[in-house]
Design an enzyme around this catalytic site. Structure first.
Site: not given
Ligand SMILES: *Cc1c(COP(=O)(O)O)cnc(C)c1O
Length: 420
Positions: A368, A398, A254, A292-293, A290
């Protein structure tokens, strides 16, 4: 190179793009034909450098795991291998995939709602750490182990702790401690710790190593440190009450990624220094994080071209090849994806070239639905013309893997890995 190829020399960069549109990525995108767009382009050299710098900022007793759900593409997993201590996986699918991609890497296995088959697979795969999310999971795990005498699994209890953090405005912001399907409430964690340490059957094949908590997303270093401190303090008290040695605490991921200001990076140096202090006070403890982003977001680009430009009721729209079915991040988070423009000067058609002639435009995709917006009313699109190329930055996490690829049946993007 096609005569529609973009000229890198003349490229302009959206002011908000910090890493001035990575020239290797620009050159690569300029070399692609229009039909080869959209494309995801990953800079694995930049990824390795970034992850190595993150690792170097952390003290030795902090293990760095990569949360595979941010982007599980094999070239990224392998590019990270030397910089990370392991990988966090949250499903049987991720477990099998990551194991195959980086066979010797330690895995931490988490996730709510582990199926009986996933539990068996993870036991047989010999995961390094098991993040227990509920009491029933503990019982299921023990039942599987009962059929495998001699097998011991190292577990962390995932706890949903009420922690507070002084956000920017000094108002304490409660993180965790809210109703969620994740982890154990503190009183349930207490009960699990008792079951694992009271000399009963559960403790025989399960070794309680400590606590796991992933409580917040998007916190800057000072807030992350404050959360980590609170998790460690609570964990030490839990261990004390139940008389087990606290050897590990995983304080989660995070770490903040700022899409509005890509230059604003998570302060890994300050974070590492804070963790060093935390560890100095607790000999024998290993911390684990840990993210990620914050590891992979910056190494990926979604490159495409402008198909059309039009004015609608007073506002300019540039419609690009592809859209949020490939890059869902801006739709999922409600932000404008930062981008750079790669001008293409050639215009081989006899009709007038559509162009943005005001100071801003919205970059929309081909779907659309009015939700298919990659960047809304942005000044970076001033002057944009049909056939110009656009490189959306920060598309390494992500992005493709959370997108609804099948919607409208447009072709899939191609994938390029520079420095592979
Ligand atoms: C998603 C997740 C992470 C990674 O979060 P980022 O915001 O990508 O750093 C880490 N741990 C757990 C348990 C997660 O669910």
């Amino acid at each position: 190179m096609a005569d529609t190829a973009a000229s890198t020399a003349a490229s302009t960069v959206n002011r908000s793009v910090a890493d001035p549109a990575n020239s290797a990525v620009q050159r690569h995108v300029a070399s692609l034909a229009p039909e080869e767009l959209p494309a995801y382009v990953y800079d694995l050299v930049a990824l390795r450098e970034h992850a190595t710098a993150v690792r170097a900022a952390l003290p030795e007793r902090v293990e760095l795991y990569y949360a595979a759900k941010a982007n599980p593409e094999v070239p990224l997993l392998t590019a990270l291998r030397d910089a990370v201590d392991g990988y966090e996986v949250s499903s049987g699918g991720e477990l099998a995939h990551v194991r195959a991609a980086v066979p010797d890497a330690p895995l931490a296995f988490g996730g709510p709602g582990k199926t009986p088959a996933e539990i068996v697979a993870a036991v047989d795969a010999g995961v390094h750490r098991w993040h227990v999310e509920s009491e029933q999971e503990l019982h299921r795990l023990v039942a599987v182990l009962a059929e495998r005498p001699g097998t011991v699994v190292d577990v962390l209890l995932r706890v949903n702790l009420p922690v507070v953090t002084d956000a920017l405005d000094a108002v304490p912001l409660a993180m965790g401690g809210r109703p969620t399907p994740f982890g154990l409430d503190p009183d349930r964690a207490e009960e699990c710790a008792r079951l694992l340490t009271d000399g009963g059957p559960l403790g025989r094949q399960l070794r309680l190593r400590g606590v796991h908590a992933h409580l917040a997303s998007g916190l800057a270093a000072p807030e992350q440190l404050s959360v980590a401190e609170q998790i460690v303090t609570w964990s030490a008290e839990l261990a004390e009450r139940h008389g087990f040695p606290l050897t590990e605490v995983n304080v989660g991921g995070g770490m903040a990624v700022d899409y509005d200001d890509p230059a604003q990076r998570f302060d890994w140096t300050a974070f590492g220094e804070g963790l060093t202090k935390l560890l100095d006070a607790r000999p024998g403890l290993t911390l684990r994080i840990e993210p990620g982003r914050a590891l992979t977001a910056y190494c990926g680009w979604y490159a495409t071209e402008v198909l059309d430009v039009k004015r609608s009721h007073g506002e300019d729209f540039a419609v690009v090849r592809g859209g949020t079915h490939h890059l869902r991040t801006p739709a999922a988070r409600g932000h404008s994806q930062p981008f750079a423009v790669l001008p293409v000067d050639a215009w081989p058609h006899p009709w007038p070239r559509p162009a943005v002639d005001t100071d801003r435009a919205t970059l929309a995709g081909q779907l659309c639905t009015p939700k298919d917006v990659l960047a809304r009313s942005t000044g970076g699109a001033a002057g944009l013309r049909s056939a110009d190329r656009v490189l959306f930055a920060m598309a390494g996490a992500y992005a493709w893997n959370i997108s609804h690829h099948e919607f409208l049946m447009h072709p899939r993007p191609r994938f390029h890995y520079l420095g592979d």
